[in-house]
Design an enzyme around this catalytic site. Structure first.
Site, mmCIF file in Angstrom:
data_model
loop_
_atom_site.group_PDB
_atom_site.id
_atom_site.type_symbol
_atom_site.label_atom_id
_atom_site.label_comp_id
_atom_site.label_asym_id
_atom_site.label_seq_id
_atom_site.Cartn_x
_atom_site.Cartn_y
_atom_site.Cartn_z
ATOM 1 N N ASP A 1 55.529 48.241 -10.246
ATOM 2 C CA ASP A 1 54.442 48.519 -10.954
ATOM 3 C C ASP A 1 54.619 49.798 -11.363
ATOM 4 O O ASP A 1 54.240 50.514 -12.477
ATOM 5 C CB ASP A 1 53.194 48.427 -10.302
ATOM 6 C CG ASP A 1 51.796 48.602 -11.165
ATOM 7 O OD1 ASP A 1 51.860 48.126 -12.363
ATOM 8 O OD2 ASP A 1 51.003 49.197 -10.774
ATOM 9 N N ARG B 1 44.273 33.932 -29.440
ATOM 10 C CA ARG B 1 43.843 32.526 -29.336
ATOM 11 C C ARG B 1 42.331 32.149 -29.300
ATOM 12 O O ARG B 1 41.649 31.503 -29.756
ATOM 13 C CB ARG B 1 44.414 31.620 -28.520
ATOM 14 C CG ARG B 1 46.054 31.247 -28.620
ATOM 15 C CD ARG B 1 46.610 30.561 -27.620
ATOM 16 N NE ARG B 1 46.580 31.403 -26.407
ATOM 17 C CZ ARG B 1 47.094 30.877 -25.236
ATOM 18 N NH1 ARG B 1 47.807 29.736 -25.294
ATOM 19 N NH2 ARG B 1 46.952 31.460 -24.128
ATOM 20 N N LYS C 1 54.802 47.916 -21.088
ATOM 21 C CA LYS C 1 55.384 47.795 -19.665
ATOM 22 C C LYS C 1 54.774 46.642 -19.163
ATOM 23 O O LYS C 1 53.294 46.560 -19.267
ATOM 24 C CB LYS C 1 55.386 49.068 -18.905
ATOM 25 C CG LYS C 1 54.212 49.492 -17.952
ATOM 26 C CD LYS C 1 54.354 50.178 -16.952
ATOM 27 C CE LYS C 1 54.195 49.421 -15.658
ATOM 28 N NZ LYS C 1 52.573 49.133 -15.201
ATOM 29 N N HIS D 1 56.975 54.605 -14.450
ATOM 30 C CA HIS D 1 56.283 55.826 -14.669
ATOM 31 C C HIS D 1 57.052 56.939 -13.797
ATOM 32 O O HIS D 1 57.389 58.085 -14.317
ATOM 33 C CB HIS D 1 54.907 55.835 -14.264
ATOM 34 C CG HIS D 1 54.232 55.043 -14.799
ATOM 35 N ND1 HIS D 1 53.962 54.396 -16.225
ATOM 36 C CD2 HIS D 1 52.982 54.025 -14.536
ATOM 37 C CE1 HIS D 1 53.390 53.452 -16.555
ATOM 38 N NE2 HIS D 1 52.608 53.363 -15.480
ATOM 39 N N GLU E 1 46.798 57.007 -6.194
ATOM 40 C CA GLU E 1 45.321 56.565 -6.777
ATOM 41 C C GLU E 1 44.419 56.314 -5.637
ATOM 42 O O GLU E 1 44.953 55.723 -4.705
ATOM 43 C CB GLU E 1 45.957 55.336 -7.720
ATOM 44 C CG GLU E 1 46.758 55.495 -8.724
ATOM 45 C CD GLU E 1 47.495 53.792 -9.507
ATOM 46 O OE1 GLU E 1 47.027 54.290 -10.641
ATOM 47 O OE2 GLU E 1 47.813 53.274 -8.857
ATOM 48 N N HIS F 1 53.140 54.656 -20.909
ATOM 49 C CA HIS F 1 51.954 55.765 -21.145
ATOM 50 C C HIS F 1 52.095 56.928 -20.549
ATOM 51 O O HIS F 1 51.613 58.047 -20.982
ATOM 52 C CB HIS F 1 50.679 54.909 -21.151
ATOM 53 C CG HIS F 1 50.264 54.826 -19.466
ATOM 54 N ND1 HIS F 1 50.335 53.927 -18.972
ATOM 55 C CD2 HIS F 1 49.336 55.527 -18.995
ATOM 56 C CE1 HIS F 1 49.603 54.083 -17.686
ATOM 57 N NE2 HIS F 1 49.062 55.219 -17.778
HETATM 58 C C1 BG6 Z 1 49.686 51.146 -15.004
HETATM 59 C C2 BG6 Z 1 50.019 50.573 -13.648
HETATM 60 O O1 BG6 Z 1 50.943 50.872 -15.670
HETATM 61 O O2 BG6 Z 1 49.622 52.573 -14.614
HETATM 62 C C3 BG6 Z 1 48.548 50.693 -12.847
HETATM 63 O O3 BG6 Z 1 50.195 49.040 -13.988
HETATM 64 C C4 BG6 Z 1 48.083 52.061 -12.450
HETATM 65 O O4 BG6 Z 1 48.577 50.024 -11.611
HETATM 66 C C5 BG6 Z 1 48.429 52.646 -13.798
HETATM 67 O O5 BG6 Z 1 46.962 52.071 -11.951
HETATM 68 C C6 BG6 Z 1 48.062 54.279 -13.588
HETATM 69 O O6 BG6 Z 1 47.988 54.851 -14.797
HETATM 70 P P1 BG6 Z 1 47.010 56.188 -14.868
HETATM 71 O O7 BG6 Z 1 47.246 56.609 -16.327
HETATM 72 O O8 BG6 Z 1 45.572 55.943 -14.415
HETATM 73 O O9 BG6 Z 1 47.724 57.099 -14.005
#
Ligand code: BG6
Length: 488
Positions: free
Chosen positions: A236, A50, A149, A241, A217, A179
Site C-alpha cells: 500500500d 453504474r 494506484k 509512495h 499515519e 499522489h
Molecule cells: C494511500 C494509501 O495511497 O495513501 C493509504 O492507500 C494512505 O493507506 C494514503 O493512508 C496516505 O496519503 P496521505 O496523502 O494522507 O499521506
C-alpha cells in the site's frame, strides 16, 4: 507570487464518478482549480458509474463533496458556474455492448481537445474499460488515460494491466498517478537538490552516512479494511509512495525537468535496489501489526479486533534497503511506514558522516543532518553543530537552520490532485510513473514478500499510538548505530 496559468478547455470523464476518490479528491480538486480561474469555461466533467443518477443528482453529490472539502466555505457564485460543467452518465463502462451514445454525446468532438479518462475504479477493471474505450472509438484524438494506484498487486498483475492499457493507449498518453508526487514538498525535492549547488558535492557515499524515510499515519484502516487486508503496508505504501520518495532523493541529476529525463533516472534507482532475500530478510526488515492502544488521547482497537478475524497482513513495515551503484555504495537507507502511530508525519532525513577528526571530543559526535518535512509542518531543516554561548567550557549543540513553509509562504497549498489533474490536461508527464518504474518497484517488493514467506519472518506487534512502531524496528537501526530521527 503564486499565479495560476489557465489551461485550455478539456473534457474529463471520471469512471467511478460516485466513488470515494471522486468524492474526496477529484471533484474538490477540479472545483479548486475552477475558482482559481485555471479551468476554462466550456470544459466538461462527466461522472460515469453504474449507480443510476440524474445530472441534477450528480451535481448535488459534487456539491456535498466540495462543501465537505472546503469546510462549508463554498463560493456559491463560482459554484453555480462550475456546476454547469458537470454531467453524469449511468453505464457499465466494461460493457462494450452497453449504450455508449450518452457518453459520446457528452464529449466535444474535437480531435485536438484533451479528453481525459480517469479510472477511479478497482484496478481489476482497468483493462476492460480501456478495451471498451478502444472498441467504441473513444481512445482516439487527444485521449489520455489516468490510472490510480495500486497498479496491480504484484509484478505479474502489474504487467497484465500495463500490457492491456498499453494495447489501447500509447505510453505518452498514460498517466499513472502516485499522489505523493503531487505534494508541494515532494516536488520541492527536485528543486532542493538541483537548484542549490550546496548539496550535490556531498550527495554521495563519501559524505552521507545513511538516509531515513518515514511515512507515519495516526489513523487506522477504518472502512478500508477490506482493501487493506489484501494489501498491507508494503504494497500500500512502500511499493509506490516511499519508493518514489527514495527515487527522487537518490537519482542522478536528470538533463532537464522533462518528464522522460526524470523518469529515466528514477528507473535506474529502482533497478539498482538490492534484492532482499531469504538470507537477509529477518535482519533487514520488520513487519508488524498494531494492537489496542491510545492515539491522540483516544483508546483505539487493535488491527485484528477491527478486522474481526485473524490476518497475516502487516500494518507497519521497516526496511533497511541499499542502492547498489557508485554513488550510494554502502549507504543504508532505512524505510518505515505504519498505521496507528503516534502522529501523522512524513519526513526524509539525510545524515552526513561525522567529521574525520573529533577535535572537540565525544561531544561533537552528532553529525550534520538534513531533515525534509514532507507533511505536516512542511519545511527543511539543516542541523549544524554550534558552540553553545556562555561560560562552562566549550559545549557543542546541534541546532537547525529552519526553513518553514508556513513562515515563508502564505499561499494555500493545493492538494496533490489539483496539480496532477492540471498536469494531465497540460500533457506534462514529469510527475507520473512510467511503465518500467511500476514494474521495477513490484519486482523488488515481490522478492521481499517471497523472502518473508521463505524465511518465515515473524509478525511483530506494536501498541497503537507509539512513536516508533515495534521495538524490533529500533533494534534494526541500532545495529548500525543509526537511531530513527525523532520528529519534533
Ligand atoms: C494511500 C494509501 O495511497 O495513501 C493509504 O492507500 C494512505 O493507506 C494514503 O493512508 C496516505 O496519503 P496521505 O496523502 O494522507 O499521506
Amino acid at each position: 507570487m503564486a499565479e495560476f496559468i489557465p489551461v485550455g478547455a478539456f473534457d474529463i470523464v471520471i469512471f467511478g464518478g460516485t466513488g470515494d476518490l471522486s468524492q474526496r479528491k477529484l471533484l474538490p480538486a477540479l472545483y479548486h482549480r475552477w475558482i482559481d480561474g485555471q479551468i476554462a469555461e466550456g470544459s466538461n466533467i462527466i461522472g460515469v458509474s453504474r449507480t443510476a443518477l440524474t445530472d441534477a443528482e450528480f451535481v448535488t453529490f459534487a456539491f456535498d463533496a466540495c462543501c465537505a472539502a472546503t469546510d462549508g466555505k463554498l463560493n456559491q457564485a463560482a459554484w453555480k458556474k462550475f456546476a454547469k460543467c458537470l454531467s453524469y452518465v449511468t453505464m457499465d463502462a466494461t460493457d462494450t455492448k452497453a449504450d455508449w451514445g450518452g457518453l459520446k454525446a457528452a464529449l466535444v468532438k474535437d480531435a485536438k481537445r484533451p479528453c481525459i479518462f480517469y479510472l477511479a475504479v478497482t484496478p481489476k477493471i482497468y483493462v476492460p474499460i480501456c478495451e471498451a474505450l478502444g472498441q467504441t472509438g473513444l481512445a482516439e484524438g487527444n485521449a489520455r488515460i489516468v490510472l490510480e494506484k495500486p497498479i496491480g498487486t504484484d509484478l505479474q498483475s502489474a504487467r497484465a494491466i500495463n500490457a492491456g492499457v498499453g494495447a489501447v493507449f500509447a505510453e505518452d498518453c498514460i498517466y499513472r498517478i502516485d499522489h505523493y508526487l503531487g505534494k508541494e514538498t515532494v516536488q520541492n525535492l527536485l528543486v532542493l537538490r538541483f537548484a542549490n549547488s550546496l548539496f550535490e558535492p556531498l550527495w554521495n557515499q563519501s559524505a552521507v552516512d545513511h538516509i531515513q524515510i518515514t511515512v507515519a499515519e495516526h489513523y487506522g484502516v477504518g472502512d478500508r479494511a477490506g482493501y487493506y487486508d489484501g494489501s498491507g503496508a508494503l504494497r500500500d505504501m512502500v511499493q509506490n509512495h516511499i519508493l518514489q520518495l527514495l527515487c527522487l532523493i537518490m537519482m542522478e541529476p536528470p538533463n532537464s525537468i522533462d518528464g522522460d529525463a526524470i523518469r529515466t533516472e528514477k528507473i535506474k534507482v529502482l533497478q539498482a535496489l538490492r534484492p532482499i532475500t531469504a538470507e537477509n530478510v529477518a535482519e533487514d526488515t520488520v513487519r508488524a501489526q498494531y494492537v489496542a492502544g491510545n492515539v491522540e488521547g483516544e483508546t483505539v482497537a487493535g488491527y485484528l479486533d477491527e478486522l474481526g478475524h485473524e490476518s497475516g497482513t502487516e500494518t507497519f513495515v521497516a526496511i533497511k534497503a541499499a542502492v547498489d551503484n557508485w554513488r550510494w555504495a554502502q549507504v543504508p537507507i532505512y524505510l518505515r511506514t505504519g498505521k496507528r502511530m503516534k502522529a501523522r508525519h512524513s519526513e526524509i532525513v539525510v545524515r552526513f558522516r561525522p567529521t574525520p577528526h573529533a577535535m572537540f571530543g565525544a561531544q561533537d559526535a552528532q553529525s550534520n543532518r538534513l531533515v525534509i518535512n514532507v507533511q505536516p509542518d512542511e519545511g527543511v531543516q539543516l542541523y549544524l553543530q554550534i558552540k553553545e554561548p556562555g561560560p562552562g567550557g566549550l559545549r557543542i549543540k546541534s541546532l537547525p537552520l529552519n526553513l518553514s513553509y508556513q513562515d515563508n509562504f502564505t499561499v494555500r497549498y493545493p492538494d496533490a490532485y489539483e496539480r496532477l489533474l492540471m498536469d494531465v490536461v497540460r500533457g506534462n508527464l514529469s510527475l507520473f510513473m512510467r511503465r518500467e518504474e511500476v514494474e521495477a518497484a513490484w519486482e523488488w517488493v515481490d522478492g521481499l514478500i517471497a523472502a518473508w514467506a521463505a524465511a518465515d519472518v515473524p509478525m511483530r506487534t506494536y501498541q497503537a499510538g507509539v512513536e516508533d512502531g515495534p521495538i524490533e524496528a529500533k533494534v534494526m537501526t541500532r545495529v548500525d548505530d543509526c537511531d530513527w530521527w525523532e520528529a519534533g
